[in-house]
Motif scaffolding. Sequence first.
Motif, short mmCIF file in Angstrom:
data_model
loop_
_atom_site.label_atom_id
_atom_site.label_comp_id
_atom_site.label_asym_id
_atom_site.label_seq_id
_atom_site.Cartn_x
_atom_site.Cartn_y
_atom_site.Cartn_z
N LEU A 11 -16.22 55.27 -45.83
CA LEU A 11 -15.57 54.04 -46.25
C LEU A 11 -14.93 53.42 -45.03
CD1 LEU A 11 -13.63 55.23 -49.42
CD2 LEU A 11 -15.81 54.04 -49.36
N ILE A 12 -15.05 52.10 -44.89
CA ILE A 12 -14.45 51.42 -43.75
C ILE A 12 -13.73 50.18 -44.27
CG2 ILE A 12 -14.87 50.24 -41.56
CD1 ILE A 12 -17.50 51.86 -41.36
N HIS A 13 -12.45 50.03 -43.88
CA HIS A 13 -11.69 48.83 -44.20
C HIS A 13 -10.90 48.47 -42.95
CE1 HIS A 13 -9.49 45.78 -46.23
NE2 HIS A 13 -8.33 46.40 -46.11
N GLY A 14 -11.26 47.38 -42.32
CA GLY A 14 -10.63 47.04 -41.06
C GLY A 14 -10.93 48.15 -40.07
N ARG A 15 -9.88 48.73 -39.52
CA ARG A 15 -10.08 49.84 -38.57
C ARG A 15 -9.79 51.19 -39.22
NH1 ARG A 15 -7.25 48.07 -33.09
NH2 ARG A 15 -6.50 46.18 -34.03
N LEU A 16 -9.62 51.21 -40.53
CA LEU A 16 -9.39 52.46 -41.23
C LEU A 16 -10.73 53.02 -41.71
CD1 LEU A 16 -7.41 54.52 -42.48
CD2 LEU A 16 -7.39 53.08 -44.52
N GLU A 17 -11.06 54.21 -41.21
CA GLU A 17 -12.29 54.87 -41.63
C GLU A 17 -11.93 56.13 -42.39
OE1 GLU A 17 -15.64 55.21 -39.13
OE2 GLU A 17 -15.07 53.50 -37.90
N LEU A 18 -12.54 56.28 -43.56
CA LEU A 18 -12.30 57.42 -44.43
C LEU A 18 -13.64 57.98 -44.87
CD1 LEU A 18 -9.73 55.71 -46.85
CD2 LEU A 18 -9.17 57.15 -44.89
N VAL A 19 -13.60 59.13 -45.51
CA VAL A 19 -14.74 59.62 -46.27
C VAL A 19 -14.24 59.86 -47.69
CG1 VAL A 19 -16.03 60.66 -44.35
CG2 VAL A 19 -14.32 62.02 -45.56
N CYS A 20 -15.10 59.62 -48.68
CA CYS A 20 -14.69 59.84 -50.07
C CYS A 20 -15.69 60.73 -50.77
CB CYS A 20 -14.51 58.52 -50.81
SG CYS A 20 -16.02 57.62 -51.13
N ASN A 21 -15.21 61.42 -51.81
CA ASN A 21 -16.09 62.33 -52.54
C ASN A 21 -17.06 61.53 -53.41
OD1 ASN A 21 -14.29 61.48 -54.50
ND2 ASN A 21 -13.81 63.53 -55.24
N ASP A 55 -1.62 50.60 -45.53
CA ASP A 55 -0.67 50.13 -46.54
C ASP A 55 -1.36 50.09 -47.91
OD1 ASP A 55 1.63 49.03 -47.73
OD2 ASP A 55 1.03 46.99 -47.21
N MET A 56 -2.59 49.59 -47.96
CA MET A 56 -3.32 49.49 -49.21
C MET A 56 -3.55 50.86 -49.85
SD MET A 56 -7.20 48.42 -50.17
CE MET A 56 -7.70 49.96 -49.47
N ALA A 72 -13.73 42.29 -50.34
CA ALA A 72 -14.25 43.63 -50.06
C ALA A 72 -13.15 44.49 -49.46
CB ALA A 72 -15.43 43.56 -49.10
N LEU A 73 -12.70 45.48 -50.21
CA LEU A 73 -11.67 46.36 -49.68
C LEU A 73 -12.27 47.39 -48.75
CD1 LEU A 73 -9.60 46.76 -52.92
CD2 LEU A 73 -8.93 45.55 -50.87
N PHE A 74 -13.40 47.90 -49.11
CA PHE A 74 -14.13 48.81 -48.24
C PHE A 74 -15.54 48.26 -48.16
CE2 PHE A 74 -10.80 51.68 -49.74
CZ PHE A 74 -10.39 52.23 -48.54
#
Length: 161
Positions: A11-21, A55-56, A72-74
């Motif tokens: 998942l990518i939102h701006g410069r925040l990169e995550l992984v989700c299950n 923050d989100m 688009a949030l992610f």
Amino acid sequence: MHIEKEGWARLIHGRLELVCNADRSVAMGVMVGDAATGQASLFPKNARRRGPATDMVTRANAGEGAPHVQTALFVAGVGPDGVALSEEEAFALKTWFLLSYRTKMGDTVRIDCELSQPSSFQDGFVAEWGKRIPLPALVMDGIEPVNDDGSEEIDIPVDFR
């Protein structure tokens, strides 16, 4: 391994990169913490200011709804491992961060870590953590500095015209 074998996605939102299950209920990211990281009796802070995407996810962890509609949030990540989430899915996600703090003493490196869920965010910093799971410190000795130039001189012949 989670992406490849268990259906996790980027998942990518701006410069925040995550992984989700796979069921889009839990996400994980990484964050550099301060010296309190991994210490159950202390309160860690993120070492660097974070942006609106952090923050989100913090508001989502606290159960707060979206303050306004975003298109688009992610967004989909690069390649087939990325997904896009709707606003509803993004705010249902519970996000954890692997906080780490690195200390070097002589030839020894100690990395303190914890898995934590931010629950309050102010001025670019996590103001409160909901759940925290301190992890055992990683201690490594005999670390040798990287010598990018190698042990010998490099000689590149150049033909002049």
